[in-house]
Design a protein around this motif. Structure first.
Motif, PDB file in Angstrom:
ATOM      1  N   LEU A   1      -1.229 -77.828  69.956  1.00  8.76           N
ATOM      2  CA  LEU A   1      -0.924 -76.409  70.013  1.00  8.76           C
ATOM      3  C   LEU A   1      -1.942 -75.656  69.160  1.00  8.76           C
ATOM      4  N   MET A   2      -2.336 -74.466  69.598  1.00 11.55           N
ATOM      5  CA  MET A   2      -3.363 -73.688  68.899  1.00 11.55           C
ATOM      6  C   MET A   2      -2.746 -72.461  68.237  1.00 11.55           C
ATOM      7  N   LEU A   3      -3.204 -72.188  67.010  1.00  8.25           N
ATOM      8  CA  LEU A   3      -2.781 -71.003  66.273  1.00  8.25           C
ATOM      9  C   LEU A   3      -3.998 -70.328  65.650  1.00  8.25           C
ATOM     10  N   SER A   4      -4.093 -69.013  65.768  1.00 10.57           N
ATOM     11  CA  SER A   4      -5.135 -68.259  65.080  1.00 10.57           C
ATOM     12  C   SER A   4      -4.679 -67.986  63.650  1.00 10.57           C
ATOM     13  N   VAL A   5      -5.618 -68.083  62.700  1.00  9.85           N
ATOM     14  CA  VAL A   5      -5.281 -67.896  61.289  1.00  9.85           C
ATOM     15  C   VAL A   5      -5.700 -66.494  60.857  1.00  9.85           C
ATOM     16  N   PRO A   6      -4.760 -65.620  60.541  1.00 10.11           N
ATOM     17  CA  PRO A   6      -5.116 -64.273  60.085  1.00 10.11           C
ATOM     18  C   PRO A   6      -5.646 -64.289  58.667  1.00 10.11           C
ATOM     19  N   MET A   7      -6.331 -63.208  58.294  1.00 21.34           N
ATOM     20  CA  MET A   7      -6.889 -63.125  56.950  1.00 21.34           C
ATOM     21  C   MET A   7      -5.794 -63.241  55.894  1.00 21.34           C
ATOM     22  N   ASP A   8      -4.675 -62.586  56.108  1.00 16.86           N
ATOM     23  CA  ASP A   8      -3.541 -62.665  55.178  1.00 16.86           C
ATOM     24  C   ASP A   8      -2.527 -63.659  55.734  1.00 16.86           C
ATOM     25  N   TYR A   9      -2.885 -64.930  55.676  1.00 17.21           N
ATOM     26  CA  TYR A   9      -2.033 -65.949  56.281  1.00 17.21           C
ATOM     27  C   TYR A   9      -0.924 -66.389  55.334  1.00 17.21           C
ATOM     28  N   GLY A  10       0.143 -66.898  55.910  1.00 12.36           N
ATOM     29  CA  GLY A  10       1.222 -67.512  55.162  1.00 12.36           C
ATOM     30  C   GLY A  10       1.397 -68.942  55.642  1.00 12.36           C
ATOM     31  N   PRO A  11       2.525 -69.555  55.379  1.00 14.87           N
ATOM     32  CA  PRO A  11       2.748 -70.918  55.833  1.00 14.87           C
ATOM     33  C   PRO A  11       3.068 -70.967  57.323  1.00 14.87           C
ATOM     34  N   ILE A  12       2.849 -72.137  57.920  1.00 18.61           N
ATOM     35  CA  ILE A  12       3.337 -72.375  59.282  1.00 18.61           C
ATOM     36  C   ILE A  12       4.816 -72.734  59.174  1.00 18.61           C
ATOM     37  N   LYS A  13       5.636 -72.025  59.913  1.00 16.80           N
ATOM     38  CA  LYS A  13       7.068 -72.325  59.933  1.00 16.80           C
ATOM     39  C   LYS A  13       7.369 -73.234  61.116  1.00 16.80           C
ATOM     40  N   VAL A  14       8.014 -74.328  60.828  1.00 19.30           N
ATOM     41  CA  VAL A  14       8.309 -75.357  61.823  1.00 19.30           C
ATOM     42  C   VAL A  14       9.812 -75.412  62.052  1.00 19.30           C
ATOM     43  N   LYS A  15      10.216 -75.357  63.318  1.00 19.71           N
ATOM     44  CA  LYS A  15      11.627 -75.523  63.666  1.00 19.71           C
ATOM     45  C   LYS A  15      11.749 -76.470  64.852  1.00 19.71           C
ATOM     46  N   VAL A  16      12.762 -77.303  64.804  1.00 22.58           N
ATOM     47  CA  VAL A  16      13.064 -78.208  65.912  1.00 22.58           C
ATOM     48  C   VAL A  16      14.388 -77.768  66.527  1.00 22.58           C
ATOM     49  N   PHE A  17      14.405 -77.664  67.859  1.00 22.96           N
ATOM     50  CA  PHE A  17      15.601 -77.226  68.569  1.00 22.96           C
ATOM     51  C   PHE A  17      16.028 -78.271  69.596  1.00 22.96           C
ATOM     52  N   ASP A  18      17.313 -78.221  69.913  1.00 27.18           N
ATOM     53  CA  ASP A  18      17.870 -78.994  71.028  1.00 27.18           C
ATOM     54  C   ASP A  18      18.053 -78.038  72.201  1.00 27.18           C
ATOM     55  N   HIS A  19      17.413 -78.356  73.317  1.00 30.86           N
ATOM     56  CA  HIS A  19      17.496 -77.488  74.495  1.00 30.86           C
ATOM     57  C   HIS A  19      18.852 -77.647  75.181  1.00 30.86           C
ATOM     58  N   ASP A  20      19.496 -76.506  75.420  1.00 29.72           N
ATOM     59  CA  ASP A  20      20.764 -76.481  76.145  1.00 29.72           C
ATOM     60  C   ASP A  20      20.614 -75.597  77.382  1.00 29.72           C
ATOM     61  N   THR A  21      21.142 -76.036  78.475  1.00 29.23           N
ATOM     62  CA  THR A  21      21.002 -75.303  79.734  1.00 29.23           C
ATOM     63  C   THR A  21      21.949 -74.113  79.811  1.00 29.23           C
ATOM     64  N   PHE A  22      23.161 -74.269  79.336  1.00 36.41           N
ATOM     65  CA  PHE A  22      24.183 -73.233  79.549  1.00 36.41           C
ATOM     66  C   PHE A  22      24.598 -72.510  78.270  1.00 36.41           C
ATOM     67  N   SER A  23      23.928 -72.791  77.160  1.00 37.50           N
ATOM     68  CA  SER A  23      24.260 -72.110  75.904  1.00 37.50           C
ATOM     69  C   SER A  23      22.997 -71.983  75.065  1.00 37.50           C
ATOM     70  N   ALA A  24      23.103 -71.298  73.937  1.00 34.93           N
ATOM     71  CA  ALA A  24      21.951 -71.120  73.050  1.00 34.93           C
ATOM     72  C   ALA A  24      21.497 -72.467  72.500  1.00 34.93           C
ATOM     73  N   ASP A  25      20.180 -72.619  72.339  1.00 33.71           N
ATOM     74  CA  ASP A  25      19.626 -73.864  71.815  1.00 33.71           C
ATOM     75  C   ASP A  25      20.048 -74.070  70.361  1.00 33.71           C
ATOM     76  N   ASP A  26      20.381 -75.315  70.026  1.00 36.78           N
ATOM     77  CA  ASP A  26      20.851 -75.640  68.682  1.00 36.78           C
ATOM     78  C   ASP A  26      19.680 -76.004  67.781  1.00 36.78           C
ATOM     79  N   ILE A  27      19.729 -75.544  66.521  1.00 38.63           N
ATOM     80  CA  ILE A  27      18.707 -75.896  65.541  1.00 38.63           C
ATOM     81  C   ILE A  27      18.888 -77.350  65.103  1.00 38.63           C
TER      82      ILE A  27
END
Length: 248
Positions: free
Chosen positions: A142-168
């Motif tokens: 995956l590609m990300l552009s780094v801005p001049m005023d960068y912060g940390p990369i935030k990483v989240k893992v989700f469980d994909h659900d078809t009929f409801s909101a994805d779970d963290i």
């Protein structure tokens, strides 16, 4: 370099405290002697005042501790940044390879359908969904552009659900300052052989499983990152990050 007074001024800082018995390499010095000195000077910072050493910060916004490093970074940014996407200035790119997850949390009946989301500033990218797998292998870049005023990369893992909101399924942050600082300090990585040039240290206030090593490999600056996912019962994530200067 002009702003801090040129090479001699930089050396007066990075070579301020060369211990007795250590000498700078000469034109006829061996490759091994040169390598030892370079690592001591830049990677281990053995000759630098402790108060000027570059260190990782765990607060939300990245910064540089030393005034010299700040001047070096500001000078680089002003001369090498490019304006993209409106008025946002970028200093480089990150290629993040999401390698695998381990022992991820169960969010469905017996398993989960995980995918990874990376966020840097306003940018968000994500991997594909892997169905019914608590030890998924993505090997996805995956590609990300780094801005001049960068912060940390935030990483989240989700469980994909078809009929409801994805779970963290857990989250973490990646401090990219050590990688960018190391890459900028060495400049053109293609001029160096394979070597370690930096390190992001494991601590109680980050999600690292072990120290994250920054290397030059095949002329490219790369960092291996192993994260223990936070705010979840279990789960680890393996990634590899590569710094890409704008001129590449």
């Amino acid at each position: 370099m002009v702003e801090v007074g040129g090479n001699s001024s930089a050396n007066s800082i990075y070579e301020a405290f060369i211990p007795e018995g250590v000498t700078k390499p000469k034109p006829n010095s061996s490759h091994e002697e040169r390598m030892r000195f370079i690592r001591s000077k830049y990677e281990l910072q053995e000759f630098l005042k402790p108060s000027l050493r570059i260190a990782s910060v765990s607060s939300g916004k990245s910064s540089l501790q030393s005034s010299f490093s700040r001047k070096f970074m500001d000078n680089f940014r002003s001369s090498n940044s490019q304006k993209l996407e409106g008025m946002v200035e970028y200093i480089g790119l990150l290629k993040v390879k999401v390698i695998r997850g381990k022992n991820l949390a169960v969010r469905d009946m017996l398993s989960s359908d995980p995918y990874v989301v990376l966020t840097l500033g306003p940018q968000t990218v994500q991997t594909q969904v892997i169905t019914s797998n608590l030890n998924p292998v993505w090997n996805e870049e995956l590609m990300l552009s780094v801005p001049m005023d960068y912060g940390p990369i935030k990483v989240k893992v989700f469980d994909h659900d078809t009929f409801s909101a994805d779970d963290i399924m857990g989250e973490a942050e990646i401090d990219i300052q050590p990688l960018i600082t190391s890459a900028m300090a060495f400049g053109n990585a293609e001029m160096f052989g394979d070597m370690q040039i930096g390190k992001w240290l494991k601590s109680h206030d980050n999600a690292l499983i072990e120290d994250s090593i920054i290397n030059i490999i095949g002329g490219r600056v790369k960092q291996e990152v192993q994260l223990k996912l936070q705010n979840v019962e279990s789960g680890e994530l393996d990634l590899e990050i590569e710094w890409l200067p704008l001129d590449q």
